[in-house]
Design a protein around this motif. Structure first.
Motif, mmCIF file in Angstrom:
data_model
loop_
_atom_site.group_PDB
_atom_site.id
_atom_site.type_symbol
_atom_site.label_atom_id
_atom_site.label_comp_id
_atom_site.label_asym_id
_atom_site.label_seq_id
_atom_site.Cartn_x
_atom_site.Cartn_y
_atom_site.Cartn_z
ATOM 1 N N LEU A 169 0.833 -1.195 0.000
ATOM 2 C CA LEU A 169 0.000 0.000 0.000
ATOM 3 C C LEU A 169 0.873 1.251 0.000
ATOM 4 O O LEU A 169 1.693 1.464 0.891
ATOM 5 C CB LEU A 169 -0.910 0.006 1.231
ATOM 6 N N GLY A 170 0.707 2.085 -1.039
ATOM 7 C CA GLY A 170 1.395 3.365 -1.124
ATOM 8 C C GLY A 170 2.868 3.278 -1.441
ATOM 9 O O GLY A 170 3.607 4.246 -1.217
ATOM 10 N N GLU A 171 3.330 2.179 -2.023
ATOM 11 C CA GLU A 171 4.770 2.020 -2.250
ATOM 12 C C GLU A 171 5.329 2.909 -3.362
ATOM 13 O O GLU A 171 6.524 3.168 -3.410
ATOM 14 C CB GLU A 171 5.105 0.567 -2.578
ATOM 15 N N VAL A 321 -3.482 0.246 -5.522
ATOM 16 C CA VAL A 321 -3.027 0.171 -4.124
ATOM 17 C C VAL A 321 -1.566 0.617 -4.027
ATOM 18 O O VAL A 321 -1.186 1.340 -3.099
ATOM 19 C CB VAL A 321 -3.208 -1.259 -3.582
ATOM 20 N N ALA A 322 -0.726 0.224 -4.977
ATOM 21 C CA ALA A 322 0.664 0.674 -4.977
ATOM 22 C C ALA A 322 0.745 2.190 -4.990
ATOM 23 O O ALA A 322 1.595 2.789 -4.322
ATOM 24 C CB ALA A 322 1.412 0.104 -6.181
ATOM 25 N N GLY A 323 -0.144 2.824 -5.748
ATOM 26 C CA GLY A 323 -0.171 4.283 -5.804
ATOM 27 C C GLY A 323 -0.834 4.938 -4.615
ATOM 28 O O GLY A 323 -0.837 6.170 -4.509
ATOM 29 N N GLY A 324 -1.425 4.142 -3.727
ATOM 30 C CA GLY A 324 -2.059 4.688 -2.522
ATOM 31 C C GLY A 324 -3.517 5.028 -2.689
ATOM 32 O O GLY A 324 -4.102 5.674 -1.808
ATOM 33 N N VAL A 325 -4.135 4.627 -3.792
ATOM 34 C CA VAL A 325 -5.544 4.945 -4.037
ATOM 35 C C VAL A 325 -6.406 3.862 -3.400
ATOM 36 O O VAL A 325 -6.606 2.779 -3.968
ATOM 37 C CB VAL A 325 -5.821 5.062 -5.550
ATOM 38 N N VAL A 326 -6.895 4.139 -2.205
ATOM 39 C CA VAL A 326 -7.737 3.210 -1.445
ATOM 40 C C VAL A 326 -8.762 4.011 -0.654
ATOM 41 O O VAL A 326 -8.639 5.229 -0.496
ATOM 42 C CB VAL A 326 -6.912 2.339 -0.467
ATOM 43 N N TYR A 337 -10.821 1.046 -4.250
ATOM 44 C CA TYR A 337 -11.466 2.317 -4.612
ATOM 45 C C TYR A 337 -11.945 2.176 -6.057
ATOM 46 O O TYR A 337 -11.204 2.393 -6.999
ATOM 47 C CB TYR A 337 -10.415 3.410 -4.494
ATOM 48 N N GLY A 338 -13.199 1.756 -6.232
ATOM 49 C CA GLY A 338 -13.743 1.647 -7.573
ATOM 50 C C GLY A 338 -13.321 0.376 -8.277
ATOM 51 O O GLY A 338 -12.855 -0.589 -7.672
ATOM 52 N N ASP A 339 -13.495 0.369 -9.580
ATOM 53 C CA ASP A 339 -13.273 -0.792 -10.416
ATOM 54 C C ASP A 339 -11.934 -0.662 -11.132
ATOM 55 O O ASP A 339 -11.841 -0.063 -12.197
ATOM 56 C CB ASP A 339 -14.420 -0.901 -11.432
ATOM 57 N N ALA A 340 -10.877 -1.204 -10.508
ATOM 58 C CA ALA A 340 -9.548 -1.244 -11.138
ATOM 59 C C ALA A 340 -9.169 0.110 -11.739
ATOM 60 O O ALA A 340 -8.721 0.206 -12.874
ATOM 61 C CB ALA A 340 -9.513 -2.327 -12.213
ATOM 62 N N VAL A 341 -9.327 1.197 -10.950
ATOM 63 C CA VAL A 341 -9.254 2.548 -11.505
ATOM 64 C C VAL A 341 -7.919 2.880 -12.167
ATOM 65 O O VAL A 341 -7.861 3.749 -13.041
ATOM 66 C CB VAL A 341 -9.575 3.617 -10.442
ATOM 67 N N ALA A 342 -6.838 2.195 -11.787
ATOM 68 C CA ALA A 342 -5.551 2.497 -12.426
ATOM 69 C C ALA A 342 -5.564 2.142 -13.905
ATOM 70 O O ALA A 342 -4.815 2.731 -14.694
ATOM 71 C CB ALA A 342 -4.419 1.753 -11.719
ATOM 72 N N ALA A 377 -3.082 10.318 -9.010
ATOM 73 C CA ALA A 377 -4.441 10.513 -8.487
ATOM 74 C C ALA A 377 -4.423 10.671 -6.979
ATOM 75 O O ALA A 377 -5.179 11.474 -6.407
ATOM 76 C CB ALA A 377 -5.334 9.346 -8.897
ATOM 77 N N ARG A 378 -3.550 9.899 -6.318
ATOM 78 C CA ARG A 378 -3.458 9.984 -4.849
ATOM 79 C C ARG A 378 -2.974 11.360 -4.417
ATOM 80 O O ARG A 378 -3.445 11.929 -3.431
ATOM 81 C CB ARG A 378 -2.495 8.911 -4.338
ATOM 82 N N ALA A 379 -2.054 11.933 -5.179
ATOM 83 C CA ALA A 379 -1.489 13.235 -4.822
ATOM 84 C C ALA A 379 -2.515 14.355 -4.909
ATOM 85 O O ALA A 379 -2.295 15.451 -4.369
ATOM 86 C CB ALA A 379 -0.296 13.547 -5.720
#
Length: 385
Positions: A169-171, A321-326, A337-342, A377-379
């Motif tokens: 998460l958030g790596e 999840v790696a990008g921190g989008v949760v 967070y949603g449907d495979a948003v990356a 997106a997380r930023a």
């Protein structure tokens, strides 16, 4: 094509990261509601939760930027809503909205934090005994028990070594821009606009579909031995992303098939690929081979985690999840967070980067990845439920 190239240095301005994404919470909530992924839930996130990231707002910034590039460089008027793009697969799914579920992916506890693993393919499930180093009964129970005793970094590194999509998460750090470009003058000019897409599932086909809206002739290539899984998983969505395009099934296990693939990729003005590099090089159609002809061409490479980790597999849920989008619930437990948003975000990024940087007199390589897009997106900030 009057607009200048879009570099990493000015991508942040073009995407509106200083203007469009620095918005009040009501605007961010409206963006997410417009995806349809919240369903009938009011408020759109569970009470007491915090959504880390603003993927719908980023998607709207991306489509605004793509609309601008389409007008200025291609003399085309686009009508796109990025929020609608994020929710499109759900609306076409026979199974109904996935909301904040992660499909075959799960967020699990490690000894020191959270990690995501995606057992989307039969081969991933088959590798679980090797992952946990024992025979398994219930796959998810055994993976969860194994991971709970180890640091998340160790867990993810072992999964990655085996080729299983996984992430901490958030790596992923926030990149300067969600893509990188490099270019050299071409020896041979090309004024056509043919796109050959070698990628499957969502991000790469979406990028190709968006480029077709700029006037590109699009050919989607599939292996006859391993057809795109979305053919059966999301058939209506599969068909929509190929509207007006040609689909070619090629048997790459034969010499004739590999020769046909080489000829097709060599004819492209834009190549989109989302494979591990050694797979394409093994077929004789990697960028090191194809770009050697000196013909003007843009090569769009989409990976899970970027060129520094070219062999690492990533799908939309685990890369988000790696990008921190949760979404963090009131119990401090993260959820998808949603449907495979990356995936759709990266398809938008790829289409924008390719359209903005393509030139008929040079060879351009554009690299993007799911985790960079998610981190961007997380930023953009949080949304409180």
């Amino acid at each position: 094509m009057g607009r200048g190239d879009v570099s990493a240095a000015d991508a942040e301005v073009l995407l509106g990261l200083r203007r469009d994404l620095d918005v009040d919470p009501d605007r961010a909530l409206d963006d997410w509601v417009a995806t349809g992924l919240a369903g009938a839930r009011v408020p759109p996130f569970p009470a007491g939760s915090v959504a880390h990231g603003r993927p719908a707002t980023l998607a709207r910034a991306l489509t605004a930027a793509l609309t601008s590039v389409a007008r200025d460089r291609f003399d085309v008027t686009l009508s796109l809503d990025g929020a609608e793009v994020l929710g499109r697969r759900d609306r076409l799914s026979a199974d109904g909205p996935t909301g904040d579920r992660g499909g075959e992916a799960r967020l699990l506890r490690a000894a020191d934090g959270w990690w995501a693993v995606n057992l989307a393919r039969p081969s991933d499930v088959e590798l679980v005994p090797a992952l946990v180093e024992r025979e398994v009964g219930d796959v998810w129970t055994d993976v969860e028990r194994w991971a709970s005793r180890l640091p998340a970094r160790v867990v993810v590194d072992r999964a990655t070594m085996l080729g299983i999509p996984a992430s901490m998460l958030g790596e992923t750090p926030v990149p300067d821009a969600p893509w990188r470009t490099s270019a050299v003058p071409a020896r041979t000019r090309s004024d056509s606009f043919r796109v050959v897409n070698l990628g499957s599932l969502w991000a790469a086909p979406l990028a190709a579909h968006l480029l077709s809206g700029l006037g590109a002739e699009v050919v989607h290539v599939e292996s006859s031995e391993r057809p795109d899984a979305s053919r059966t998983g999301s058939p209506a969505f599969y068909a929509e992303l190929r509207t007006g395009a040609e689909v070619r099934s090629i048997d790459v296990t034969t010499g004739a098939g590999r020769a046909a693939l080489h000829d097709l990729v060599s004819s492209a003005d834009v190549v989109i690929e989302a494979s591990r590099p050694r797979a394409l090089e093994g077929l004789g159609v990697g960028p090191g081979t194809i770009m050697g002809d000196g013909r003007a061409r843009t090569w769009l490479q989409i990976t899970g985690h970027g060129p520094e980790q070219p062999q690492r597999v990533g799908f939309g849920d685990d890369a988000a999840v790696a990008g921190g989008v949760v979404i963090i619930g009131p119990d401090e437990v993260p959820g998808f967070y949603g449907d495979a948003v990356a995936d759709p975000l990266t398809g938008l990024v790829g289409a924008l980067a390719a359209a903005a940087n393509h030139r008929p007199d040079r060879q351009t390589v554009v690299r993007t990845c799911l985790a960079w897009t998610a981190a961007t997106a997380r930023a953009a900030g949080d949304i409180t439920g």
